[in-house]
Scaffold this motif. Structure first.
Motif, PDB file in Angstrom:
ATOM      1  N   VAL A   3     -14.856  28.675 -16.764  1.00  0.00           N
ATOM      2  CA  VAL A   3     -14.650  27.754 -17.884  1.00  0.00           C
ATOM      3  C   VAL A   3     -13.186  27.343 -18.022  1.00  0.00           C
ATOM      4  CG1 VAL A   3     -16.638  28.579 -19.177  1.00  0.00           C
ATOM      5  CG2 VAL A   3     -14.409  29.681 -19.508  1.00  0.00           C
ATOM      6  N   ASP A   4     -12.272  28.103 -17.411  1.00  0.00           N
ATOM      7  CA  ASP A   4     -10.851  27.785 -17.519  1.00  0.00           C
ATOM      8  C   ASP A   4     -10.372  26.862 -16.395  1.00  0.00           C
ATOM      9  OD1 ASP A   4     -10.387  29.285 -19.847  1.00  0.00           O
ATOM     10  OD2 ASP A   4     -10.270  31.130 -18.673  1.00  0.00           O
ATOM     11  N   ALA A   5     -11.198  26.640 -15.384  1.00  0.00           N
ATOM     12  CA  ALA A   5     -10.808  25.801 -14.251  1.00  0.00           C
ATOM     13  C   ALA A   5     -11.004  24.328 -14.595  1.00  0.00           C
ATOM     14  CB  ALA A   5     -11.621  26.165 -13.020  1.00  0.00           C
ATOM     15  N   LYS A   6     -10.017  23.508 -14.260  1.00  0.00           N
ATOM     16  CA  LYS A   6     -10.132  22.071 -14.512  1.00  0.00           C
ATOM     17  C   LYS A   6     -11.347  21.521 -13.751  1.00  0.00           C
ATOM     18  CE  LYS A   6      -6.351  19.527 -14.460  1.00  0.00           C
ATOM     19  NZ  LYS A   6      -5.205  18.713 -13.955  1.00  0.00           N
ATOM     20  N   PRO A   7     -12.227  20.792 -14.429  1.00  0.00           N
ATOM     21  CA  PRO A   7     -13.441  20.269 -13.768  1.00  0.00           C
ATOM     22  C   PRO A   7     -13.120  19.052 -12.893  1.00  0.00           C
ATOM     23  CG  PRO A   7     -13.410  19.595 -16.067  1.00  0.00           C
ATOM     24  CD  PRO A   7     -12.218  20.506 -15.880  1.00  0.00           C
ATOM     25  N   ARG A  13     -15.246  11.679 -10.779  1.00  0.00           N
ATOM     26  CA  ARG A  13     -16.282  10.668 -11.046  1.00  0.00           C
ATOM     27  C   ARG A  13     -15.905   9.792 -12.236  1.00  0.00           C
ATOM     28  NH1 ARG A  13     -19.685  15.017  -9.197  1.00  0.00           N
ATOM     29  NH2 ARG A  13     -19.869  15.887 -11.308  1.00  0.00           N
ATOM     30  N   LEU A  14     -15.311  10.394 -13.256  1.00  0.00           N
ATOM     31  CA  LEU A  14     -14.841   9.606 -14.397  1.00  0.00           C
ATOM     32  C   LEU A  14     -13.754   8.620 -13.972  1.00  0.00           C
ATOM     33  CD1 LEU A  14     -14.653  12.376 -17.145  1.00  0.00           C
ATOM     34  CD2 LEU A  14     -16.001  10.266 -17.306  1.00  0.00           C
ATOM     35  N   LEU A  74     -10.002  10.099 -24.103  1.00  0.00           N
ATOM     36  CA  LEU A  74     -11.363   9.703 -23.757  1.00  0.00           C
ATOM     37  C   LEU A  74     -12.196   9.416 -25.005  1.00  0.00           C
ATOM     38  CD1 LEU A  74     -13.088   9.325 -21.181  1.00  0.00           C
ATOM     39  CD2 LEU A  74     -13.952  11.642 -21.539  1.00  0.00           C
ATOM     40  N   THR A  75     -11.853  10.068 -26.113  1.00  0.00           N
ATOM     41  CA  THR A  75     -12.602   9.859 -27.355  1.00  0.00           C
ATOM     42  C   THR A  75     -11.822   9.023 -28.375  1.00  0.00           C
ATOM     43  OG1 THR A  75     -11.754  11.945 -28.273  1.00  0.00           O
ATOM     44  CG2 THR A  75     -13.835  12.042 -27.063  1.00  0.00           C
ATOM     45  N   SER A  76     -10.794   8.314 -27.930  1.00  0.00           N
ATOM     46  CA  SER A  76      -9.921   7.570 -28.852  1.00  0.00           C
ATOM     47  C   SER A  76     -10.680   6.540 -29.675  1.00  0.00           C
ATOM     48  CB  SER A  76      -8.803   6.871 -28.080  1.00  0.00           C
ATOM     49  OG  SER A  76      -7.896   7.805 -27.546  1.00  0.00           O
ATOM     50  N   ASP A  77     -11.686   5.892 -29.092  1.00  0.00           N
ATOM     51  CA  ASP A  77     -12.394   4.852 -29.824  1.00  0.00           C
ATOM     52  C   ASP A  77     -13.241   5.432 -30.954  1.00  0.00           C
ATOM     53  OD1 ASP A  77     -12.987   2.082 -30.170  1.00  0.00           O
ATOM     54  OD2 ASP A  77     -14.995   2.452 -29.376  1.00  0.00           O
ATOM     55  N   VAL A  78     -13.724   6.658 -30.777  1.00  0.00           N
ATOM     56  CA  VAL A  78     -14.494   7.322 -31.824  1.00  0.00           C
ATOM     57  C   VAL A  78     -13.589   7.781 -32.948  1.00  0.00           C
ATOM     58  CG1 VAL A  78     -15.920   9.332 -32.376  1.00  0.00           C
ATOM     59  CG2 VAL A  78     -16.344   8.056 -30.276  1.00  0.00           C
ATOM     60  N   LEU A  79     -12.448   8.381 -32.573  1.00  0.00           N
ATOM     61  CA  LEU A  79     -11.544   8.949 -33.566  1.00  0.00           C
ATOM     62  C   LEU A  79     -10.664   7.906 -34.240  1.00  0.00           C
ATOM     63  CD1 LEU A  79     -10.429  12.133 -31.593  1.00  0.00           C
ATOM     64  CD2 LEU A  79     -12.157  11.957 -33.384  1.00  0.00           C
ATOM     65  N   ASN A 111     -23.697   6.099 -15.874  1.00  0.00           N
ATOM     66  CA  ASN A 111     -24.576   7.251 -16.094  1.00  0.00           C
ATOM     67  C   ASN A 111     -23.837   8.572 -15.849  1.00  0.00           C
ATOM     68  OD1 ASN A 111     -26.999   8.547 -16.775  1.00  0.00           O
ATOM     69  ND2 ASN A 111     -27.683   8.614 -14.639  1.00  0.00           N
ATOM     70  N   ILE A 112     -22.657   8.681 -16.453  1.00  0.00           N
ATOM     71  CA  ILE A 112     -21.849   9.895 -16.256  1.00  0.00           C
ATOM     72  C   ILE A 112     -21.514  10.539 -17.600  1.00  0.00           C
ATOM     73  CG2 ILE A 112     -20.881   9.265 -13.998  1.00  0.00           C
ATOM     74  CD1 ILE A 112     -18.368   8.325 -15.503  1.00  0.00           C
ATOM     75  N   TRP A 113     -22.457  10.492 -18.529  1.00  0.00           N
ATOM     76  CA  TRP A 113     -22.244  11.140 -19.822  1.00  0.00           C
ATOM     77  C   TRP A 113     -22.004  12.635 -19.664  1.00  0.00           C
ATOM     78  CZ3 TRP A 113     -20.868   8.723 -23.966  1.00  0.00           C
ATOM     79  CH2 TRP A 113     -21.269   7.406 -24.183  1.00  0.00           C
ATOM     80  N   GLN A 114     -22.695  13.260 -18.725  1.00  0.00           N
ATOM     81  CA  GLN A 114     -22.518  14.702 -18.536  1.00  0.00           C
ATOM     82  C   GLN A 114     -21.099  15.014 -18.077  1.00  0.00           C
ATOM     83  OE1 GLN A 114     -25.583  16.647 -16.288  1.00  0.00           O
ATOM     84  NE2 GLN A 114     -24.356  18.502 -15.944  1.00  0.00           N
ATOM     85  N   ASP A 115     -20.549  14.172 -17.201  1.00  0.00           N
ATOM     86  CA  ASP A 115     -19.173  14.378 -16.742  1.00  0.00           C
ATOM     87  C   ASP A 115     -18.189  14.216 -17.901  1.00  0.00           C
ATOM     88  OD1 ASP A 115     -19.907  14.759 -14.028  1.00  0.00           O
ATOM     89  OD2 ASP A 115     -20.076  12.597 -13.782  1.00  0.00           O
ATOM     90  N   ALA A 116     -18.422  13.198 -18.736  1.00  0.00           N
ATOM     91  CA  ALA A 116     -17.546  12.976 -19.888  1.00  0.00           C
ATOM     92  C   ALA A 116     -17.625  14.154 -20.852  1.00  0.00           C
ATOM     93  CB  ALA A 116     -17.933  11.679 -20.591  1.00  0.00           C
ATOM     94  N   PHE A 117     -18.826  14.648 -21.095  1.00  0.00           N
ATOM     95  CA  PHE A 117     -19.013  15.773 -22.006  1.00  0.00           C
ATOM     96  C   PHE A 117     -18.320  17.025 -21.457  1.00  0.00           C
ATOM     97  CE2 PHE A 117     -21.714  19.266 -23.778  1.00  0.00           C
ATOM     98  CZ  PHE A 117     -21.407  19.055 -25.110  1.00  0.00           C
ATOM     99  N   THR A 118     -18.427  17.239 -20.153  1.00  0.00           N
ATOM    100  CA  THR A 118     -17.778  18.395 -19.531  1.00  0.00           C
ATOM    101  C   THR A 118     -16.264  18.324 -19.691  1.00  0.00           C
ATOM    102  OG1 THR A 118     -19.563  18.652 -17.907  1.00  0.00           O
ATOM    103  CG2 THR A 118     -17.441  19.652 -17.361  1.00  0.00           C
TER     104      THR A 118
END
Length: 208
Positions: A3-7, A13-14, A74-79, A111-118
């Motif tokens: 969990v500490d390793a950069k994905p 893919r992002l 990555l979440t700037s538009d939401v925040l 279709n890379i929501w999982q990558d963004a969430f990770t």
């Protein structure tokens, strides 16, 4: 999974997905970059080369050091455009940026929501670990945590960051206290330093 390793796979893919709308960006050393640098609207930045320091705008507290590859905002538009952090280039950097409002359509189309969430989970893990190391701990434990964190960096990064300055700017512990602890640890052969840079951590006592 570490969990500490950069994905890195998810990050790659992002990057590939976002660069279709990306505008190239070159950042000279020491330049300050805010999340609102483009028309005062929220932006997302993809760092492809270089090292940046992340500072809290309200008081210039050093939040951390980020090395490429990395995605900011990555979440700037939401925040919204909160303008909470500045990025300061520690080396010449390159990458690209794009308006944050385009992010979710690109992620949806790719279709890379999982990558963004990770990626967001990993950022959250970094902040959680920082809180565990620094919040509510005494000065020595904070300094110890910072040294262990720096020991995990690669040699190239450690050679660029002064130990005392990094710890003091990250914790706001007085320079005299940081200097005293570092001197004692060097004298006890717990750490090795050269020209103000950390060379290695041999072992660190749990208590000072």
């Amino acid at each position: 999974m570490n969990v500490d390793a950069k994905p890195l796979a998810e990050l790659s893919r992002l990057e590939q997905c976002l660069k279709a709308e990306g505008i190239p960006l070159t950042i000279p050393k020491h330049q300050i970059l805010s999340y609102s640098c483009v028309d005062e609207s929220p932006s997302t930045f993809v760092l492809q080369t270089g090292i940046v320091a992340v500072h809290r705008r309200s008081d210039e507290l050093l939040i951390g050091i980020a090395t490429a590859p990395f995605i900011f905002g990555l979440t700037s538009d939401v925040l919204g455009n909160l303008q909470e952090y500045n990025l300061v280039a520690q080396t010449p950097c390159s990458g690209f940026y794009l308006p944050a409002q385009k992010i979710y359509q690109l992620i949806h189309d790719g279709n890379i929501w999982q990558d963004a969430f990770t990626w967001v989970l990993w950022i959250n893990r970094l902040l959680q670990r920082r809180d565990m190391q620094l919040v509510g701990n005494n000065s020595y434990n904070q300094i110890r945590a910072m040294l262990l964190n720096m020991a995990s960096w690669d040699d190239n990064l450690r050679a660029k960051i002064g130990v005392m300055n990094h710890i003091q700017r990250s914790t706001r512990i007085s320079r005299s206290v940081v200097a005293e602890v570092l001197a004692a640890l060097r004298q006890g052969n717990y750490i090795s330093m050269s020209r103000g840079k950390l060379v290695s951590v041999n072992r660190l006592p749990a208590e000072y």
